[in-house]
Scaffold this active site. Structure first.
Site, PDB file in Angstrom:
ATOM      1  CG  HIS A 110      -0.236  -0.020   2.523  1.00  0.00           C
ATOM      2  ND1 HIS A 110      -0.171  -1.134   3.321  1.00  0.00           N
ATOM      3  CD2 HIS A 110       0.460   0.933   3.178  1.00  0.00           C
ATOM      4  CE1 HIS A 110       0.522  -0.874   4.399  1.00  0.00           C
ATOM      5  NE2 HIS A 110       0.924   0.378   4.337  1.00  0.00           N
TER       6      HIS A 110
HETATM    7  C1  T46 Z   1       2.777   0.856   6.904  1.00  0.00           C
HETATM    8  C2  T46 Z   1       3.581  -0.364   7.114  1.00  0.00           C
HETATM    9  C3  T46 Z   1       5.043  -0.087   7.236  1.00  0.00           C
HETATM   10  C4  T46 Z   1      -4.274  -0.776  13.632  1.00  0.00           C
HETATM   11  O1  T46 Z   1      -5.352  -1.029  14.202  1.00  0.00           O
HETATM   12  N1  T46 Z   1      -3.591   0.351  13.998  1.00  0.00           N
HETATM   13  C5  T46 Z   1      -2.397   0.663  13.414  1.00  0.00           C
HETATM   14  O2  T46 Z   1      -1.794   1.694  13.785  1.00  0.00           O
HETATM   15  C6  T46 Z   1      -1.879  -0.205  12.401  1.00  0.00           C
HETATM   16  C7  T46 Z   1      -0.555   0.127  11.713  1.00  0.00           C
HETATM   17  C8  T46 Z   1      -2.594  -1.303  12.055  1.00  0.00           C
HETATM   18  N2  T46 Z   1      -3.758  -1.592  12.666  1.00  0.00           N
HETATM   19  C9  T46 Z   1      -4.500  -2.805  12.305  1.00  0.00           C
HETATM   20  C10 T46 Z   1      -5.115  -2.762  10.924  1.00  0.00           C
HETATM   21  C11 T46 Z   1      -5.045  -4.216  10.485  1.00  0.00           C
HETATM   22  O3  T46 Z   1      -6.190  -4.911  10.947  1.00  0.00           O
HETATM   23  O4  T46 Z   1      -3.571  -3.897  12.295  1.00  0.00           O
HETATM   24  C12 T46 Z   1      -3.819  -4.769  11.213  1.00  0.00           C
HETATM   25  C13 T46 Z   1      -2.603  -4.943  10.322  1.00  0.00           C
HETATM   26  O5  T46 Z   1      -2.343  -3.707   9.638  1.00  0.00           O
HETATM   27  P1  T46 Z   1      -1.778  -3.656   8.139  1.00  0.00           P
HETATM   28  O6  T46 Z   1      -2.299  -4.818   7.379  1.00  0.00           O
HETATM   29  O7  T46 Z   1      -2.044  -2.298   7.572  1.00  0.00           O
HETATM   30  O8  T46 Z   1      -0.219  -3.869   8.397  1.00  0.00           O
HETATM   31  P2  T46 Z   1       0.984  -3.778   7.350  1.00  0.00           P
HETATM   32  O9  T46 Z   1       2.139  -4.446   8.000  1.00  0.00           O
HETATM   33  O10 T46 Z   1       0.606  -4.238   6.008  1.00  0.00           O
HETATM   34  O11 T46 Z   1       1.306  -2.202   7.219  1.00  0.00           O
HETATM   35  C14 T46 Z   1       1.762  -1.437   8.336  1.00  0.00           C
HETATM   36  C15 T46 Z   1       1.004  -0.111   8.424  1.00  0.00           C
HETATM   37  O12 T46 Z   1      -0.406  -0.364   8.411  1.00  0.00           O
HETATM   38  C16 T46 Z   1       1.350   0.832   7.296  1.00  0.00           C
HETATM   39  O13 T46 Z   1       0.886   2.130   7.609  1.00  0.00           O
HETATM   40  O14 T46 Z   1       3.222   1.790   6.262  1.00  0.00           O
HETATM   41  O15 T46 Z   1       3.152  -1.168   8.225  1.00  0.00           O
END
Ligand code: T46
Length: 134
Positions: free
Chosen positions: A49
């Site tokens: 993303h």
């Molecule tokens: C990024 C990269 C480096 C939350 O509830 N609060 C938060 O602050 C974050 C980051 C995530 N979440 C929840 C949302 C999803 O249900 O945790 C779950 C996993 O998040 P996500 O799939 O977005 O994680 P990544 O590792 O793909 O991405 C993350 C960050 O979301 C993003 O901003 O830049 O790490």
């Protein structure tokens, strides 16, 4: 491409190392959120993303991982394997995190609170958003 690797000062003494990070000093924005990931399974790729306005600094405070960045024109692959090095990522960059070592802890300092509407999770939509695709 708007990213940079920042080497932070280590306050080493005979007891070991310490790195201190303060908003608007070592970190070039106000820190509104901190999150970290660990126990990442082998061969997992996270991210996929971009963010419309969020800025972040990523640290692999233990172990190692690699970050793929893409601004729609160029790509970069960055190895994070030193706890005193941070990767600043501006907004509007597609990112993927991969090749996590078993012991990797990826810590992220973010300039904004969590906001799903700031995410662009489709690559074609990302290219359109940054004006690289009609
Ligand atoms: C990024 C990269 C480096 C939350 O509830 N609060 C938060 O602050 C974050 C980051 C995530 N979440 C929840 C949302 C999803 O249900 O945790 C779950 C996993 O998040 P996500 O799939 O977005 O994680 P990544 O590792 O793909 O991405 C993350 C960050 O979301 C993003 O901003 O830049 O790490």
């Amino acid at each position: 491409m708007n990213f940079k690797i920042i080497r932070f000062q280590e306050h080493g003494d005979p007891r070991g190392q310490l790195v201190a990070l303060e908003e608007n000093k070592e970190i070039p924005f106000k820190i509104k959120r901190v999150y970290f990931m660990y126990d990442t399974l082998k061969d997992v790729v996270r991210g996929h993303h971009a963010h419309k306005s969020l800025e972040q600094i990523l640290f692999c405070v233990h172990g190692s991982c690699r970050i793929h960045l893409d601004d729609g024109t160029e790509t970069a692959e960055i190895l994070l394997d030193k706890p005193y090095e941070g990767l600043y990522i501006a907004n509007n960059l597609w990112r993927e995190m991969y090749d996590f070592s078993e012991d990797a802890v990826l810590l992220v300092l973010a300039s904004e609170l969590y906001d799903e509407s700031d995410y662009i999770r489709d690559y074609d939509e990302f290219l359109k958003f940054i004006g690289k695709k009609k």
